[in-house]
Scaffold this active site. Structure first.
Site, PDB file in Angstrom:
ATOM      1  CB  SER A 121      -0.971  -0.005   1.365  1.00 44.36           C
ATOM      2  OG  SER A 121      -1.985   0.762   1.072  1.00 44.36           O
ATOM      3  CG  ASP A 175      -7.170  -3.062  -2.604  1.00 45.33           C
ATOM      4  OD1 ASP A 175      -7.705  -2.081  -1.956  1.00 45.33           O
ATOM      5  OD2 ASP A 175      -5.992  -3.042  -2.694  1.00 45.33           O
ATOM      6  CG  HIS A 206      -5.914  -2.389   0.751  1.00 41.45           C
ATOM      7  ND1 HIS A 206      -5.097  -2.082  -0.185  1.00 41.45           N
ATOM      8  CD2 HIS A 206      -5.194  -1.939   1.966  1.00 41.45           C
ATOM      9  CE1 HIS A 206      -4.445  -1.545   0.043  1.00 41.45           C
ATOM     10  NE2 HIS A 206      -4.202  -1.021   1.465  1.00 41.45           N
TER      11      HIS A 206
END
Length: 226
Positions: A121, A175, A206
């Site tokens: 991320s 996601d 995610h």
């Protein structure tokens, strides 16, 4: 010249006298302990003696979270994926901190060519940003559930030394934090620019799944050459 302090880190060594290093950056609001379990899941025999370095990001207010102070590699100023979301100053500060960690590995006897920058991320965004501008050839870049930040500046700032650095991008199809299609645009930009980049999609939101861990282990085995 301004001295960049070394971030606090968690470290795991897969063997005595590591010859390689993976500097792995966590996501927004997490910390350096977040990806420790992934190393435990690896087959250590598949890798050379490797030091996994998991830095803790500094704390800062995050605009999209109402200014709440948390561990973050940069401020996210907007939920709008059609506009620049990342704070450039924060990106540059974090890149300098990762450069300091690379220099520390050099001082501990591990050359740039044996170092992978990895991240999830926000951490993956910083890994991509830093690696592609780093002045010496790295072993590879692992970019999980992420995107290319400050994408419009890459062409002017890219390092010739890392124009052929292997990149592995992976993303969850479902996601809801960083949309799959948005990340695919980063992949397409890097591929168009000639980087040797691999892309893999997983049925996850995610996060990461065991299939992905196995693929990461295999990829690391190809770039962390004994």
């Amino acid at each position: 010249m301004t001295h960049t302090p070394i971030l606090p880190t968690v470290e795991i060594e897969t063997g005595a006298n590591p010859t390689h290093a993976v500097i792995w950056l966590h996501g927004l609001g997490a910390d350096g302990h977040d990806f420790e379990p992934v190393v435990d899941a690896f087959d250590e025999a598949a890798l050379p003696p490797t030091r996994f370095v998991f830095p803790h990001a500094p704390t800062r207010p995050v605009t999209i979270n109402g200014g709440y102070v948390m561990r973050a590699w940069y401020d996210i100023v907007s939920q709008d994926f059609s506009a620049r979301r990342e704070d450039p100053e924060g990106v540059h500060q974090s890149a300098a901190q990762i450069e300091a960690l690379i220099a520390r590995e050099n001082a501990r006897g591990i050359p740039d060519a044996n170092i992978v920058l990895a991240g999830f991320s926000q951490g993956g965004a910083i890994a991509l940003h830093t690696a592609l501008r780093h002045p010496k050839r790295l072993a590879g870049v692992l970019a999980l559930s992420t995107y290319l930040p400050l994408a419009d500046t890459l062409a002017a700032e890219a390092s010739d030394a890392n124009r052929d650095v292997p990149i592995f991008m992976a993303h969850g199809r479902d996601d809801g934090v960083i949309p799959h299609d948005f990340a695919l645009k980063s992949f397409a930009q890097l591929k168009q620019a000639g980087y040797p980049i691999a892309w893999q999609t997983y049925f996850v939101e995610h996060g990461i799944v065991m299939e992905e861990v196995r693929d990461i282990e295999q990829w690391l085995g190809t770039v962390l050459v004994r």
